[in-house]
Scaffold this motif. Structure first.
Motif, mmCIF file in Angstrom:
data_model
loop_
_atom_site.group_PDB
_atom_site.id
_atom_site.type_symbol
_atom_site.label_atom_id
_atom_site.label_comp_id
_atom_site.label_asym_id
_atom_site.label_seq_id
_atom_site.Cartn_x
_atom_site.Cartn_y
_atom_site.Cartn_z
ATOM 1 N N MET A 1 -0.217 -8.469 11.343
ATOM 2 C CA MET A 1 0.773 -8.534 10.334
ATOM 3 C C MET A 1 0.392 -8.544 8.858
ATOM 4 N N ALA A 2 -0.633 -9.136 8.648
ATOM 5 C CA ALA A 2 -1.034 -9.324 7.172
ATOM 6 C C ALA A 2 -1.531 -7.925 6.651
ATOM 7 N N ALA A 3 -1.997 -7.215 7.436
ATOM 8 C CA ALA A 3 -2.634 -6.023 7.086
ATOM 9 C C ALA A 3 -1.142 -5.005 6.401
ATOM 10 N N ALA A 4 0.006 -5.393 6.868
ATOM 11 C CA ALA A 4 1.006 -4.592 6.117
ATOM 12 C C ALA A 4 1.162 -4.528 4.662
ATOM 13 N N PHE A 5 0.447 -5.440 3.831
ATOM 14 C CA PHE A 5 0.341 -5.531 2.456
ATOM 15 C C PHE A 5 -0.677 -4.418 1.892
ATOM 16 N N GLY A 6 -1.629 -4.171 2.808
ATOM 17 C CA GLY A 6 -2.512 -3.183 2.277
ATOM 18 C C GLY A 6 -2.171 -1.947 1.976
ATOM 19 N N THR A 7 -2.836 -1.298 0.827
ATOM 20 C CA THR A 7 -2.428 0.190 0.603
ATOM 21 C C THR A 7 -3.156 1.102 1.564
ATOM 22 N N GLU A 8 -4.076 0.807 2.508
ATOM 23 C CA GLU A 8 -4.624 1.390 3.460
ATOM 24 C C GLU A 8 -3.717 1.596 4.537
ATOM 25 N N THR A 9 -2.903 1.088 4.504
ATOM 26 C CA THR A 9 -1.783 1.059 5.773
ATOM 27 C C THR A 9 -0.642 2.206 5.246
ATOM 28 N N GLY A 10 -0.677 2.755 4.297
ATOM 29 C CA GLY A 10 0.008 3.702 3.767
ATOM 30 C C GLY A 10 1.547 3.296 3.715
ATOM 31 N N LEU A 11 1.959 2.168 3.683
ATOM 32 C CA LEU A 11 3.233 1.525 3.349
ATOM 33 C C LEU A 11 3.502 1.681 1.901
ATOM 34 N N THR A 12 4.777 2.177 1.653
ATOM 35 C CA THR A 12 5.097 2.042 0.169
ATOM 36 C C THR A 12 6.642 1.640 0.244
ATOM 37 N N GLY A 13 7.020 1.344 -0.826
ATOM 38 C CA GLY A 13 8.502 1.204 -1.279
ATOM 39 C C GLY A 13 9.220 0.175 -0.274
ATOM 40 N N SER A 14 10.118 0.703 0.372
ATOM 41 C CA SER A 14 11.188 0.095 1.368
ATOM 42 C C SER A 14 10.293 -0.437 2.642
ATOM 43 N N ALA A 15 9.268 0.247 3.135
ATOM 44 C CA ALA A 15 8.457 -0.124 4.312
ATOM 45 C C ALA A 15 7.783 -1.503 3.943
ATOM 46 N N ARG A 16 7.131 -1.366 2.705
ATOM 47 C CA ARG A 16 6.356 -2.611 2.450
ATOM 48 C C ARG A 16 7.324 -3.754 2.297
ATOM 49 N N ALA A 17 8.368 -3.676 1.598
ATOM 50 C CA ALA A 17 9.405 -4.689 1.404
ATOM 51 C C ALA A 17 9.950 -5.156 2.810
ATOM 52 N N VAL A 18 9.946 -4.461 3.896
ATOM 53 C CA VAL A 18 10.478 -4.906 5.159
ATOM 54 C C VAL A 18 9.314 -5.661 5.842
ATOM 55 N N ALA A 19 8.164 -5.020 5.559
ATOM 56 C CA ALA A 19 6.936 -5.877 6.345
ATOM 57 C C ALA A 19 6.641 -7.362 5.328
ATOM 58 N N ARG A 20 7.097 -7.377 4.045
ATOM 59 C CA ARG A 20 6.929 -8.367 3.416
ATOM 60 C C ARG A 20 8.009 -9.711 3.904
ATOM 61 N N THR A 21 9.215 -9.212 4.204
ATOM 62 C CA THR A 21 10.262 -9.709 4.580
ATOM 63 C C THR A 21 10.155 -10.354 5.943
ATOM 64 N N ALA A 22 9.666 -9.531 6.893
ATOM 65 C CA ALA A 22 9.170 -9.926 8.288
ATOM 66 C C ALA A 22 8.053 -11.063 8.087
ATOM 67 N N MET A 23 7.119 -11.093 7.350
ATOM 68 C CA MET A 23 6.017 -12.115 7.379
ATOM 69 C C MET A 23 6.804 -13.265 6.641
ATOM 70 N N PHE A 24 7.486 -13.244 5.697
ATOM 71 C CA PHE A 24 8.312 -14.497 5.098
ATOM 72 C C PHE A 24 9.221 -15.285 6.286
ATOM 73 N N THR A 25 9.766 -14.091 6.891
ATOM 74 C CA THR A 25 10.524 -14.955 8.076
ATOM 75 C C THR A 25 10.122 -15.636 9.016
ATOM 76 N N ALA A 26 8.749 -14.958 9.351
ATOM 77 C CA ALA A 26 7.995 -15.397 10.800
ATOM 78 C C ALA A 26 7.455 -16.642 10.285
ATOM 79 N N ALA A 27 7.016 -17.018 8.914
ATOM 80 C CA ALA A 27 6.393 -18.260 8.470
ATOM 81 C C ALA A 27 7.518 -19.196 8.255
ATOM 82 N N ARG A 28 8.801 -18.982 7.895
ATOM 83 C CA ARG A 28 9.942 -19.815 7.633
ATOM 84 C C ARG A 28 10.187 -20.170 8.804
#
Length: 80
Positions: A1-28
Motif C-alpha cells: 500500500m505504501a508504494a501507492a504514493f510513489g511516482t513509479e506507480t504511475g498514479l496521479t491526481g484522483s487515483a493518488r488521492a484515493v490511495a492516500r485516503t485508503a491508507m489513512f482509513t486503514a491506519a485510523r
C-alpha cells in the motif's frame, strides 16, 4: 500500500488521492479497533501501515497529529 504514493506507480491526481485516503482509513481503523492495547504506539501503527513516518504524520495532520489521535482514542475508550 505504501508504494501507492510513489511516482513509479504511475498514479496521479484522483487515483493518488484515493490511495492516500485508503491508507489513512486503514491506519485510523487499526487505531480505533485497538484503543485499549498497551502496545498501541506510533511505531506500532507505522509497522502496520508500512508507510514512512513523515507520510503517516502528514496523513494525520488534520486530526491534530498521529500521537494526538492515538491519545484521544485511548481517552475516549476510558470514558465509556
Amino acid at each position: 500500500m505504501a508504494a501507492a504514493f510513489g511516482t513509479e506507480t504511475g498514479l496521479t491526481g484522483s487515483a493518488r488521492a484515493v490511495a492516500r485516503t485508503a491508507m489513512f482509513t486503514a491506519a485510523r481503523r487499526y487505531i480505533d479497533a485497538n484503543p485499549g492495547q498497551p502496545d498501541l504506539t506510533v511505531d506500532c501503527v507505522l509497522a502496520m501501515s508500512q508507510l514512512s513516518r513523515p507520510t503517516l504524520y502528514r496523513l494525520f495532520e488534520p486530526e491534530g497529529g498521529l500521537h494526538a489521535y492515538i491519545r484521544n482514542q485511548c481517552m475516549e475508550m476510558t470514558t465509556w
